[in-house]
Design a protein around this motif. Structure first.
Motif, PDB file in Angstrom:
ATOM      1  N   UNK A   1      65.010 -14.457   5.093  1.00  0.00           N
ATOM      2  CA  UNK A   1      63.671 -14.936   5.442  1.00  0.00           C
ATOM      3  C   UNK A   1      63.762 -15.931   6.600  1.00  0.00           C
ATOM      4  N   UNK A   2      62.623 -16.342   7.098  1.00  0.00           N
ATOM      5  CA  UNK A   2      62.569 -17.416   8.077  1.00  0.00           C
ATOM      6  C   UNK A   2      62.523 -18.746   7.324  1.00  0.00           C
ATOM      7  N   UNK A   3      63.071 -19.786   7.916  1.00  0.00           N
ATOM      8  CA  UNK A   3      62.873 -21.132   7.380  1.00  0.00           C
ATOM      9  C   UNK A   3      61.811 -21.813   8.227  1.00  0.00           C
ATOM     10  N   UNK A   4      60.800 -22.393   7.580  1.00  0.00           N
ATOM     11  CA  UNK A   4      59.746 -23.045   8.328  1.00  0.00           C
ATOM     12  C   UNK A   4      59.339 -24.374   7.729  1.00  0.00           C
ATOM     13  N   UNK A   5      59.338 -25.413   8.555  1.00  0.00           N
ATOM     14  CA  UNK A   5      58.835 -26.730   8.155  1.00  0.00           C
ATOM     15  C   UNK A   5      57.835 -27.186   9.207  1.00  0.00           C
ATOM     16  N   UNK A   6      56.570 -27.270   8.817  1.00  0.00           N
ATOM     17  CA  UNK A   6      55.516 -27.790   9.686  1.00  0.00           C
ATOM     18  C   UNK A   6      55.000 -29.074   9.056  1.00  0.00           C
ATOM     19  N   UNK A   7      55.366 -30.193   9.658  1.00  0.00           N
ATOM     20  CA  UNK A   7      55.048 -31.507   9.114  1.00  0.00           C
ATOM     21  C   UNK A   7      54.181 -32.252  10.122  1.00  0.00           C
ATOM     22  N   UNK A   8      52.948 -32.552   9.723  1.00  0.00           N
ATOM     23  CA  UNK A   8      51.972 -33.115  10.650  1.00  0.00           C
ATOM     24  C   UNK A   8      51.359 -34.374  10.057  1.00  0.00           C
ATOM     25  N   UNK A   9      51.288 -35.419  10.869  1.00  0.00           N
ATOM     26  CA  UNK A   9      50.635 -36.662  10.454  1.00  0.00           C
ATOM     27  C   UNK A   9      49.515 -36.978  11.437  1.00  0.00           C
ATOM     28  N   UNK A  10      48.306 -37.165  10.897  1.00  0.00           N
ATOM     29  CA  UNK A  10      47.119 -37.505  11.667  1.00  0.00           C
ATOM     30  C   UNK A  10      46.539 -38.806  11.104  1.00  0.00           C
ATOM     31  N   UNK A  11      45.588 -39.411  11.803  1.00  0.00           N
ATOM     32  CA  UNK A  11      45.023 -40.666  11.285  1.00  0.00           C
ATOM     33  C   UNK A  11      44.485 -40.555   9.864  1.00  0.00           C
ATOM     34  N   UNK A  12      43.996 -39.382   9.472  1.00  0.00           N
ATOM     35  CA  UNK A  12      43.407 -39.228   8.152  1.00  0.00           C
ATOM     36  C   UNK A  12      44.364 -38.816   7.052  1.00  0.00           C
ATOM     37  N   UNK A  13      45.614 -38.565   7.403  1.00  0.00           N
ATOM     38  CA  UNK A  13      46.559 -38.144   6.377  1.00  0.00           C
ATOM     39  C   UNK A  13      47.609 -37.199   6.928  1.00  0.00           C
ATOM     40  N   UNK A  14      48.220 -36.436   6.037  1.00  0.00           N
ATOM     41  CA  UNK A  14      49.360 -35.597   6.389  1.00  0.00           C
ATOM     42  C   UNK A  14      49.101 -34.153   5.970  1.00  0.00           C
ATOM     43  N   UNK A  15      49.623 -33.214   6.761  1.00  0.00           N
ATOM     44  CA  UNK A  15      49.572 -31.790   6.455  1.00  0.00           C
ATOM     45  C   UNK A  15      51.012 -31.306   6.353  1.00  0.00           C
ATOM     46  N   UNK A  16      51.407 -30.858   5.195  1.00  0.00           N
ATOM     47  CA  UNK A  16      52.801 -30.531   4.927  1.00  0.00           C
ATOM     48  C   UNK A  16      52.923 -29.064   4.532  1.00  0.00           C
ATOM     49  N   UNK A  17      53.750 -28.318   5.250  1.00  0.00           N
ATOM     50  CA  UNK A  17      54.005 -26.916   4.933  1.00  0.00           C
ATOM     51  C   UNK A  17      55.507 -26.650   4.995  1.00  0.00           C
ATOM     52  N   UNK A  18      56.067 -26.222   3.864  1.00  0.00           N
ATOM     53  CA  UNK A  18      57.491 -25.884   3.772  1.00  0.00           C
ATOM     54  C   UNK A  18      57.611 -24.515   3.108  1.00  0.00           C
ATOM     55  N   UNK A  19      58.444 -23.647   3.683  1.00  0.00           N
ATOM     56  CA  UNK A  19      58.583 -22.333   3.074  1.00  0.00           C
ATOM     57  C   UNK A  19      59.795 -21.613   3.651  1.00  0.00           C
ATOM     58  N   UNK A  20      60.183 -20.548   2.960  1.00  0.00           N
ATOM     59  CA  UNK A  20      61.090 -19.553   3.497  1.00  0.00           C
ATOM     60  C   UNK A  20      60.266 -18.276   3.591  1.00  0.00           C
ATOM     61  N   UNK A  21      59.682 -18.048   4.765  1.00  0.00           N
ATOM     62  CA  UNK A  21      58.754 -16.929   4.940  1.00  0.00           C
ATOM     63  C   UNK A  21      59.484 -15.596   4.814  1.00  0.00           C
ATOM     64  N   UNK A  22      59.022 -14.733   3.918  1.00  0.00           N
ATOM     65  CA  UNK A  22      59.758 -13.496   3.615  1.00  0.00           C
ATOM     66  C   UNK A  22      59.536 -12.405   4.658  1.00  0.00           C
ATOM     67  N   UNK A  23      60.514 -11.546   4.804  1.00  0.00           N
ATOM     68  CA  UNK A  23      60.345 -10.337   5.615  1.00  0.00           C
ATOM     69  C   UNK A  23      59.578  -9.278   4.837  1.00  0.00           C
ATOM     70  N   UNK A  24      59.767  -9.244   3.521  1.00  0.00           N
ATOM     71  CA  UNK A  24      59.176  -8.210   2.677  1.00  0.00           C
ATOM     72  C   UNK A  24      58.662  -8.834   1.381  1.00  0.00           C
TER      73      UNK A  24
END
Length: 293
Positions: free
Chosen positions: A129-152
């Motif tokens: 799979x793909x490894x993906x970490x999207x970690x975002x911090x904005x004035x109003x808080x945080x958006x957190x996405x962690x995964x191993x995105x599958x091919x199938x």
């Protein structure tokens, strides 16, 4: 979202340090001295420092991956008046025989914005799979996405790559509850262990998100170590089709596009997305990457 010389240790980006300016003396009228500016917390440099140390330790064949000119570092002044500030984007990239591209974009915009986008793309001769970490911090808080995105999404594939992460996911979900609505069209690109949360406190990111990041990263590298190349033609064709579908979707729907357009303009943004962040199609077209057959 870039590397030094081949076969050299990864550059460990050091945390920023801040010094508080000295206090002004009180005037004869007894007025209070001006307050020193509050230091801006650098949230995601510790994440990237940890990742680089782990990649160095666990991937002895790690090499530099070429970053096109103009993408290693970019900066712009944004905002007006008291809200004006410097936004920087630093890019890093590496590769191994099993991982076609390991790349990171680290965006720092002070109190208005901090982002760490860290993705690992496997070579197309592996069903990883793909490894993906999207970690975002904005004035109003945080958006957190962690995964191993599958091919199938077959039962066999889930048993191989999702089931071993299930308990880890459940343990971290206790402190990082589901973040709410997510685009339905994106669902096919995520696994049952997709950790998607919207914490409001910095402390949660520095502790619970950091812990999940470490666990997901190390588990992914376990899979990489165990991976064996795929050899049959039909499976290789399916891997190629799945990888390209994922990359096309991400390039077209990249949520960072609007941010980069605002900071750096259309020409730089589109080239950054298609020429670096999601570059597989272009590299196949130009012959820079020859997929297995």
């Amino acid at each position: 979202m870039a590397p030094s010389a081949f076969a050299t240790p990864l550059f460990l980006k050091s945390s920023h340090s801040f010094s508080n300016p000295g206090r002004c003396r009180m005037t004869a009228t007894g007025a209070n001295p001006p307050k020193a500016p509050t230091p801006v917390k650098d949230i995601y440099t510790p994440f990237w420092n940890y990742a680089t140390s782990v990649l160095n330790a666990r991937l002895p064949d790690l090499k530099a991956y070429p970053i096109p000119d103009g993408f290693e570092h970019k900066e712009a002044m944004v905002g007006k008046g008291k809200r004006a500030g410097l936004v920087t984007t630093d890019s890093y990239a590496y590769c191994t025989p099993k991982l076609r591209q390991i790349r990171t974009a680290h965006v720092q915009g002070g109190t208005q914005l901090q982002v760490l986008n860290f993705v690992m793309f496997p070579g197309m001769q592996y069903d990883l799979p793909f490894f993906g970490a999207d970690l975002v911090t904005l004035p109003g808080g945080h958006l957190i996405a962690l995964d191993m995105q599958p091919l199938f999404h077959t039962d066999d594939y889930r048993a191989k790559y999702s089931k071993p992460l299930e308990e880890t996911f459940k343990s971290h979900q206790l402190n990082l509850p589901w973040g709410g609505d997510f685009p339905e069209e994106a669902a096919r690109f995520f696994s049952p262990n997709f950790l998607w949360s919207r914490p409001s406190e910095d402390e949660v990111v520095e502790t619970h998100v950091f812990g999940a990041f470490k666990d997901y990263l190390n588990k992914y590298l376990d899979f990489v170590e165990q991976a064996e190349p795929v050899t049959d033609t039909e499976s290789l064709a399916k891997i190629k089709e799945s990888q390209i579908a994922y990359l096309k979707y991400r390039a077209e729907k990249d949520p960072a596009r609007g941010m980069f357009l605002r900071f750096y303009g259309e020409e730089w943004t589109e080239e950054y997305i298609h020429g670096f962040l999601f570059d597989l199609e272009r590299k196949i077209e130009t012959g820079e990457y020859e997929p297995p057959s």
